[in-house]
Design an enzyme around this catalytic site. Structure first.
Site, PDB file in Angstrom:
ATOM      1  N   LYS A  52      54.537  34.802  10.719  1.00  0.00           N
ATOM      2  CA  LYS A  52      55.396  34.227  11.697  1.00  0.00           C
ATOM      3  C   LYS A  52      55.313  33.002  12.233  1.00  0.00           C
ATOM      4  O   LYS A  52      56.455  32.371  12.501  1.00  0.00           O
ATOM      5  CB  LYS A  52      55.062  35.290  13.127  1.00  0.00           C
ATOM      6  CG  LYS A  52      55.475  36.805  12.894  1.00  0.00           C
ATOM      7  CD  LYS A  52      55.009  37.694  13.869  1.00  0.00           C
ATOM      8  CE  LYS A  52      55.390  39.004  13.428  1.00  0.00           C
ATOM      9  NZ  LYS A  52      54.786  40.005  14.290  1.00  0.00           N
ATOM     10  N   GLN A  96      50.751  40.596  19.173  1.00  0.00           N
ATOM     11  CA  GLN A  96      50.630  41.353  17.699  1.00  0.00           C
ATOM     12  C   GLN A  96      49.959  42.656  18.298  1.00  0.00           C
ATOM     13  O   GLN A  96      48.794  42.867  18.693  1.00  0.00           O
ATOM     14  CB  GLN A  96      50.040  40.638  16.842  1.00  0.00           C
ATOM     15  CG  GLN A  96      50.094  41.410  15.407  1.00  0.00           C
ATOM     16  CD  GLN A  96      51.354  41.378  14.850  1.00  0.00           C
ATOM     17  OE1 GLN A  96      52.166  40.614  15.186  1.00  0.00           O
ATOM     18  NE2 GLN A  96      51.498  42.277  13.787  1.00  0.00           N
ATOM     19  N   ASP A 119      59.974  40.109  21.232  1.00  0.00           N
ATOM     20  CA  ASP A 119      59.652  41.637  20.456  1.00  0.00           C
ATOM     21  C   ASP A 119      60.378  42.611  20.925  1.00  0.00           C
ATOM     22  O   ASP A 119      60.948  43.872  20.293  1.00  0.00           O
ATOM     23  CB  ASP A 119      58.204  41.790  20.554  1.00  0.00           C
ATOM     24  CG  ASP A 119      57.416  41.891  19.511  1.00  0.00           C
ATOM     25  OD1 ASP A 119      58.001  41.591  18.250  1.00  0.00           O
ATOM     26  OD2 ASP A 119      56.304  41.774  19.468  1.00  0.00           O
TER      27      ASP A 119
HETATM   28  N1  GUN Z   1      52.780  45.381  14.688  1.00  0.00           N
HETATM   29  C1  GUN Z   1      53.526  45.565  13.795  1.00  0.00           C
HETATM   30  N2  GUN Z   1      54.848  45.410  13.770  1.00  0.00           N
HETATM   31  C2  GUN Z   1      54.784  44.594  15.100  1.00  0.00           C
HETATM   32  C3  GUN Z   1      55.930  43.670  15.699  1.00  0.00           C
HETATM   33  O1  GUN Z   1      57.032  43.737  15.192  1.00  0.00           O
HETATM   34  N3  GUN Z   1      55.580  42.930  16.709  1.00  0.00           N
HETATM   35  C4  GUN Z   1      54.246  43.037  17.242  1.00  0.00           C
HETATM   36  N4  GUN Z   1      53.965  42.330  18.216  1.00  0.00           N
HETATM   37  N5  GUN Z   1      53.094  43.720  16.506  1.00  0.00           N
HETATM   38  C5  GUN Z   1      53.758  44.456  15.604  1.00  0.00           C
END
Ligand code: GUN
Length: 295
Positions: A52, A96, A119
């Protein structure tokens, strides 16, 4: 069979975003700034967050990675979130998931300022999404919608079967596929661990979206001819023949299912890269909304 090439489409999207960022720079405007918080040292989570941050660099965003130890308390994490909420230089941030056991995930997600929740996990944003209001759509479902749209996959009047009801993928996906518009207007069945006779349901599906995390779960006999198959699974499976000692495997038995499907996403290179591209898109949106508010 046609491949829904998330790698290619995500590159197109990143190029579009990079062009927007260049315009911002040319106009002397601040570029979007995404922060990511990771608690603990789970290898897969570190890899995703790293991707990311790298994607931010690629499109010209600013990025900040905040690593906190596995022993971090909920209070400490909430303090960090408060700092990020109050930091005017940051347009959007993510925490995350999953988080270590001592931390209540819902408390953490509710502490994020909804205007920075790129998110789309805060209840306010999730509720807006469910009510068809403009908001941040969670990145993985958003990426799937974008793939369906860019490949012109018909969803109206189709039976979509979603496997898995996680808050991150299955639940929002089931809402989005049933909403008015395109992609949407689908008749949706949301299946999960208590669903009986799942094959009877999946064999009636025009579109199957699996978000289970069980490698090769969806077999060819569970899929009807010409179905559209979207594989959200990304499980690390031990493989000594690879340099890393593992390979990434989806929920779909790709070799056989792809022979029946009309469209299918590969793993890797399908939904995964789309998730990252759509997180960037949400961050661009967060920046844009902030700029309009400050005007
Ligand atoms: N863990 C797995 N997918 C995601 C996501 O799209 N966002 C976040 N913050 N954690 C994740």
């Amino acid at each position: 069979m046609k491949l829904l090439d998330g790698k290619k489409v995500s590159e197109d999207i990143k190029n579009e975003i990079a062009a927007e960022v260049q315009k911002m720079k040319d106009n002397g405007e601040k570029v979007p700034h995404l922060a990511a918080v990771i608690v603990g040292n789970d290898g897969a989570s570190l890899t995703y967050v790293g991707s990311k941050v790298k994607a931010c660099e690629r499109v010209g965003f600013e990025s900040t990675l905040i690593k906190m130890p596995n022993t971090t308390s909920e209070t400490e994490l909430l303090k960090k979130i408060k700092e990020l909420n109050e930091d005017d230089t940051i347009d959007g941030f993510i925490v995350q998931l999953p988080l270590p056991k001592q931390i209540d995930t819902q408390e953490v997600l509710m502490a994020i300022d909804p205007s920075k929740d790129v998110d789309g996990f805060h209840p306010e944003n999730f509720g807006k999404m469910a009510l068809d209001m403009s908001t941040f759509i969670p990145a993985t479902p958003f990426g799937i919608l974008e793939l369906l749209e860019r490949y012109g996959v018909e969803t109206q009047g189709k039976h979509t079967v979603v496997i898995g009801r996680s808050h991150i993928v299955g639940r929002p996906m089931s809402i989005l596929m049933g909403r008015k518009g395109f992609p949407g207007n689908s008749t949706v069945t949301l299946t999960h661990s208590y669903t009986k006779n799942i094959s009877q349901i999946t064999t009636q599906a025009d579109i199957i979206i699996t978000a289970l995390g069980v490698p090769n779960y969806l077999k060819a006999e569970m899929v009807k001819d010409d179905a559209v198959v979207i594989d959200v699974g990304i499980t690390r499976v031990a493989d000594e023949t690879t340099e890393k000692g593992y390979r990434i495997t989806g929920d779909v038995d790709f070799d056989l299912v792809s022979k029946k499907a009309s469209f299918i996403t590969p793993v890797p290179g399908g939904v995964g890269p789309m998730t990252i591209a759509m997180l960037l898109k949400n961050t661009l949106l967060a920046r844009e909304q902030k700029r309009l508010k400050l005007k």
